[in-house]
Enzyme design. Sequence first.
Site, PDB file in Angstrom:
ATOM      1  N   HIS A   1      12.424 -14.540   1.477  1.00 31.40           N
ATOM      2  CA  HIS A   1      13.228 -13.535   0.779  1.00 31.40           C
ATOM      3  C   HIS A   1      14.387 -14.146  -0.024  1.00 31.40           C
ATOM      4  CE1 HIS A   1      11.765 -10.042   3.583  1.00 31.40           C
ATOM      5  NE2 HIS A   1      10.784 -10.665   2.961  1.00 31.40           N
TER       6      HIS A   1
ATOM      7  N   ASP B   1      12.160  -8.163  12.475  1.00 30.05           N
ATOM      8  CA  ASP B   1      11.200  -7.254  11.845  1.00 30.05           C
ATOM      9  C   ASP B   1      11.678  -5.803  11.886  1.00 30.05           C
ATOM     10  OD1 ASP B   1       8.704  -6.819  10.506  1.00 30.05           O
ATOM     11  OD2 ASP B   1       7.989  -5.861  12.325  1.00 30.05           O
TER      12      ASP B   1
ATOM     13  N   TYR C   1       3.648   2.694  19.086  1.00 30.59           N
ATOM     14  CA  TYR C   1       4.594   3.072  18.022  1.00 30.59           C
ATOM     15  C   TYR C   1       5.542   4.177  18.481  1.00 30.59           C
ATOM     16  CZ  TYR C   1       6.535   4.926  13.725  1.00 30.59           C
ATOM     17  OH  TYR C   1       7.411   5.360  12.767  1.00 30.59           O
TER      18      TYR C   1
ATOM     19  N   ARG D   1       0.827  -1.226   0.000  1.00 33.69           N
ATOM     20  CA  ARG D   1       0.000   0.000   0.000  1.00 33.69           C
ATOM     21  C   ARG D   1       0.851   1.261   0.000  1.00 33.69           C
ATOM     22  NH1 ARG D   1      -3.981  -1.144   4.997  1.00 33.69           N
ATOM     23  NH2 ARG D   1      -2.898  -3.098   5.270  1.00 33.69           N
ATOM     24  N   ARG D   2       2.066   1.158   0.555  1.00 34.41           N
ATOM     25  CA  ARG D   2       2.963   2.318   0.543  1.00 34.41           C
ATOM     26  C   ARG D   2       3.836   2.327  -0.706  1.00 34.41           C
ATOM     27  NH1 ARG D   2       3.158   4.842   5.509  1.00 34.41           N
ATOM     28  NH2 ARG D   2       3.626   6.620   4.187  1.00 34.41           N
TER      29      ARG D   2
ATOM     30  N   LYS E   1      13.400  -5.781   3.699  1.00 36.33           N
ATOM     31  CA  LYS E   1      14.270  -6.209   4.799  1.00 36.33           C
ATOM     32  C   LYS E   1      13.530  -7.255   5.633  1.00 36.33           C
ATOM     33  CE  LYS E   1      11.473  -4.130   7.583  1.00 36.33           C
ATOM     34  NZ  LYS E   1      10.678  -4.926   8.507  1.00 36.33           N
TER      35      LYS E   1
ATOM     36  N   TYR F   1       4.196 -17.138  -7.951  1.00 35.62           N
ATOM     37  CA  TYR F   1       5.295 -16.169  -8.100  1.00 35.62           C
ATOM     38  C   TYR F   1       6.186 -16.512  -9.298  1.00 35.62           C
ATOM     39  CZ  TYR F   1       3.865 -15.336  -3.231  1.00 35.62           C
ATOM     40  OH  TYR F   1       3.148 -15.087  -2.090  1.00 35.62           O
TER      41      TYR F   1
END
Length: 322
Positions: A76, A174, A231, A14-15, A94, A55
Amino acid sequence: MIRWGILGTARINRRVIPAMRLARRSDLISVASRDRARAEAYAREWSIPRAVAGYQTLLDDSNIDAVYIPLPNTGHVEWTLAAIAAGKHVLCEKPLALDPADVDRIATAAARARVIVEEGFMYRHEPLTEKVMSLINDGAIGTVRAVMSGFTFALDSAPNIRLDPALGGGSLWDVGGYPVTYAQLIIGHEPKMVFGTAHWHESGVDEEFMGMLRFGGGATANIYAGFRAAYRTWLEILGSDGGLTVPNPFKPGPIETLDLERNGALERIAVIGSAEIFVREIEDFEASVLDGAPPVVSLAESRRTAGTLVALHAAARETGRG
Ligand SMILES: NC(=O)c1ccc[n+]([C@@H]2O[C@H](COP(=O)([O-])OP(=O)(O)OC[C@H]3O[C@@H](n4cnc5c(N)ncnc54)[C@H](OP(=O)(O)O)[C@@H]3O)[C@@H](O)[C@H]2O)c1
């Protein structure tokens, strides 16, 4: 132009999708999902011309130049290597790898295939980071002695890849890479010694991680990563002649104010950032693929990052769960 494909219908897209549209030399043309119906619904929702099931099907499309990989962490390496084998450039979220030896495999394969592979640390492309590094390198606070940095947010109870040990979950993997990479960037190399301790979630992943890093040359860093507090991100750098406080180091807003303290005086430095984050990351990737510019986050750096994170994990496991 770079013709992009995305592997997976991840939340982070979404970003990144709006950023691909704002970037000058990128064209998003395909999305793949493990599930055909999900790919098709997603392509409709985001106005992506093609939707494919699987994929590998996307990687086999000769109209794609580069892929963005926002899969769970354990996917990844596998999908970066598959993309390289298909001759695609790769921007991978990442952490690129959970083992430094896997970064070596990726580097060897990428060099052989003559493709760019870069780990996505968006903050590295932002003007705030550039300003912090130019102040440090110009000696604004003298010799760096200590870096204190962290990234935390509260995970809700919904199922999440971050709590699954089989998918490379845990707060260190994360968000721990943010303070670790920033500390290594400022100090200029990896630590000589690390210490770590964690609170462990019932699933087996660390849900809060505290680490200490001791570097050759006399600098130290303390890093924090967590899913248990609201956050917050922070970065404070202490030097022999002063200190620098950096608000929102990892997701800078359009205007940020750095606090530089020297000889008892406080200077406030405004930094104009991006209207939309992630656009610069995509544009820097364009420059690497299309113009031959070196990637901002090199694979040598990704190897150092993975090495330090693995060492921190091992240290925390040694301190136990008491
Ligand atoms: N740079 C940043 O600021 C930032 C921010 C958030 C996340 N990230 C990174 O981006 C990656 C994705 O995070 P996210 O929160 O966006 O994840 P997410 O919403 O859970 O998405 C992961 C995607 O991977 C695919 N997938 C493949 N195998 C899966 C499995 N076994 N279980 C679940 N999903 C699977 C799914 O797509 P399909 O089902 O469509 O195949 C899913 O949509 C992570 O590596 C994370 O570290 C980076």
